[in-house]
Scaffold this motif. Structure first.
Motif, PDB file in Angstrom:
ATOM      1  N   LEU A  53      -2.428  12.922   6.969  1.00  0.00           N
ATOM      2  CA  LEU A  53      -1.197  12.365   6.417  1.00  0.00           C
ATOM      3  C   LEU A  53      -1.503  11.202   5.478  1.00  0.00           C
ATOM      4  CD1 LEU A  53       0.847  12.339   9.745  1.00  0.00           C
ATOM      5  CD2 LEU A  53       1.020  14.015   7.896  1.00  0.00           C
ATOM      6  N   ASP A  54      -0.575  10.933   4.560  1.00  0.00           N
ATOM      7  CA  ASP A  54      -0.706   9.807   3.637  1.00  0.00           C
ATOM      8  C   ASP A  54      -0.120   8.574   4.312  1.00  0.00           C
ATOM      9  OD1 ASP A  54      -0.764   7.946   1.610  1.00  0.00           O
ATOM     10  OD2 ASP A  54       0.466   9.123   0.211  1.00  0.00           O
ATOM     11  N   LYS A  79      -0.237   5.568   3.383  1.00  0.00           N
ATOM     12  CA  LYS A  79       0.179   4.519   2.450  1.00  0.00           C
ATOM     13  C   LYS A  79       1.527   4.824   1.808  1.00  0.00           C
ATOM     14  CE  LYS A  79      -4.474   3.148   1.702  1.00  0.00           C
ATOM     15  NZ  LYS A  79      -5.429   2.434   1.030  1.00  0.00           N
ATOM     16  N   ALA A  80       2.085   5.977   2.108  1.00  0.00           N
ATOM     17  CA  ALA A  80       3.368   6.393   1.526  1.00  0.00           C
ATOM     18  C   ALA A  80       4.506   5.557   2.110  1.00  0.00           C
ATOM     19  CB  ALA A  80       3.614   7.868   1.806  1.00  0.00           C
ATOM     20  N   ASP A  81       5.617   5.466   1.374  1.00  0.00           N
ATOM     21  CA  ASP A  81       6.803   4.819   1.934  1.00  0.00           C
ATOM     22  C   ASP A  81       7.303   5.684   3.089  1.00  0.00           C
ATOM     23  OD1 ASP A  81       9.295   6.542   0.956  1.00  0.00           O
ATOM     24  OD2 ASP A  81       7.880   6.412  -0.718  1.00  0.00           O
ATOM     25  N   THR A 117       8.845   9.235   2.434  1.00  0.00           N
ATOM     26  CA  THR A 117       7.822  10.180   1.984  1.00  0.00           C
ATOM     27  C   THR A 117       6.905  10.563   3.140  1.00  0.00           C
ATOM     28  OG1 THR A 117       7.911   9.221  -0.231  1.00  0.00           O
ATOM     29  CG2 THR A 117       5.958  10.543   0.307  1.00  0.00           C
ATOM     30  N   PHE A 118       6.558   9.571   3.967  1.00  0.00           N
ATOM     31  CA  PHE A 118       5.709   9.824   5.133  1.00  0.00           C
ATOM     32  C   PHE A 118       6.375  10.821   6.078  1.00  0.00           C
ATOM     33  CE2 PHE A 118       4.569   8.838   9.548  1.00  0.00           C
ATOM     34  CZ  PHE A 118       3.216   9.108   9.513  1.00  0.00           C
ATOM     35  N   ASP A 138       6.408  14.281   4.628  1.00  0.00           N
ATOM     36  CA  ASP A 138       5.058  14.848   4.707  1.00  0.00           C
ATOM     37  C   ASP A 138       4.761  15.309   6.133  1.00  0.00           C
ATOM     38  OD1 ASP A 138       2.453  15.543   3.745  1.00  0.00           O
ATOM     39  OD2 ASP A 138       1.678  13.594   4.398  1.00  0.00           O
ATOM     40  N   SER A 173       4.027  19.096   7.294  1.00  0.00           N
ATOM     41  CA  SER A 173       2.761  19.366   7.957  1.00  0.00           C
ATOM     42  C   SER A 173       2.961  20.021   9.324  1.00  0.00           C
ATOM     43  CB  SER A 173       1.992  18.048   8.095  1.00  0.00           C
ATOM     44  OG  SER A 173       0.790  18.242   8.754  1.00  0.00           O
ATOM     45  N   TYR A 175       0.571   4.922  11.517  1.00  0.00           N
ATOM     46  CA  TYR A 175       1.307   4.663  10.274  1.00  0.00           C
ATOM     47  C   TYR A 175       1.828   3.226  10.210  1.00  0.00           C
ATOM     48  CZ  TYR A 175       4.819   4.840   6.609  1.00  0.00           C
ATOM     49  OH  TYR A 175       5.561   4.574   5.483  1.00  0.00           O
TER      50      TYR A 175
END
Length: 177
Positions: free
Chosen positions: A78-79, A81-83, A86-87, A90, A94, A150
């Motif tokens: 997972l990203d 660093k995303a807001d 968006t997290f 995602d 996923s 996160y």
């Protein structure tokens, strides 16, 4: 030559790399397997742990394993660093892509970080007979691990509705500790 990154580490410590190259290793069979096989492993492991340590301790072990899995999954898939929106999008994509379940965010309190989410068609319990108990202890840990990774905050995640209780989704309440 010695790998300095492994120096001092026990061979029993989990690492994402220990999952191997599944595509290469399962060329003919592929990456997917029936939910039946997953549940067979999980429920027999729970049975053995329960016989040796009691139900509460066995569920604690499942939560701890889920937390480790969620943490490693978040770090490697997972990203981080995303807001937040968006997290979550995602994470939804996923989990659905991996056929773990269909995630829906019901509520999120920005001030506290507390949340309620549901997982439909959950890998652990959807389709189980009604037993009037929640059974997704592993998922509690998995979600807590993802959230901690996160946000950097520890979460207590409790399942408040479950297929095994007669509900059609699993609902989890996450509270910042």
């Amino acid at each position: 030559m010695e790998n300095i990154f492994l120096k001092g580490k026990s061979h029993s410590e989990f690492s994402w790399n220990t999952l191997g190259d599944i595509k290469e290793g399962r060329g003919d069979l592929g990456e997917e397997m029936p939910v039946l096989v997953y549940r067979l492993m999980q429920f027999t492991m729970l049975d053995v742990l329960t016989k040796d340590f009691g139900k509460e301790k066995a569920n604690d072990y499942l939560r701890a394993a889920g937390h480790l899995a969620g943490t490693e999954y978040a770090k490697n898939s997972l990203d981080l660093k995303a807001d937040f929106a968006t997290f979550i999008a995602d994470l939804q994509r996923s989990l659905k892509e991996l056929k773990i379940g269909i995630l829906r965010m019901e509520s999120f309190d920005e001030a506290t970080g507390n949340l309620v989410l549901t997982v439909g068609q959950d890998l652990d319990c959807s389709g189980l007979p009604i037993s009037n108990e929640t059974v997704c202890d592993y998922d509690e840990g998995f979600i807590a691990g993802i959230l901690q990774c996160y946000t950097g905050k520890k979460y207590n995640v409790k399942e408040i509705d479950c297929w095994a209780n007669g509900d059609r989704v699993c609902r989890f309440k996450g509270t910042v500790i």
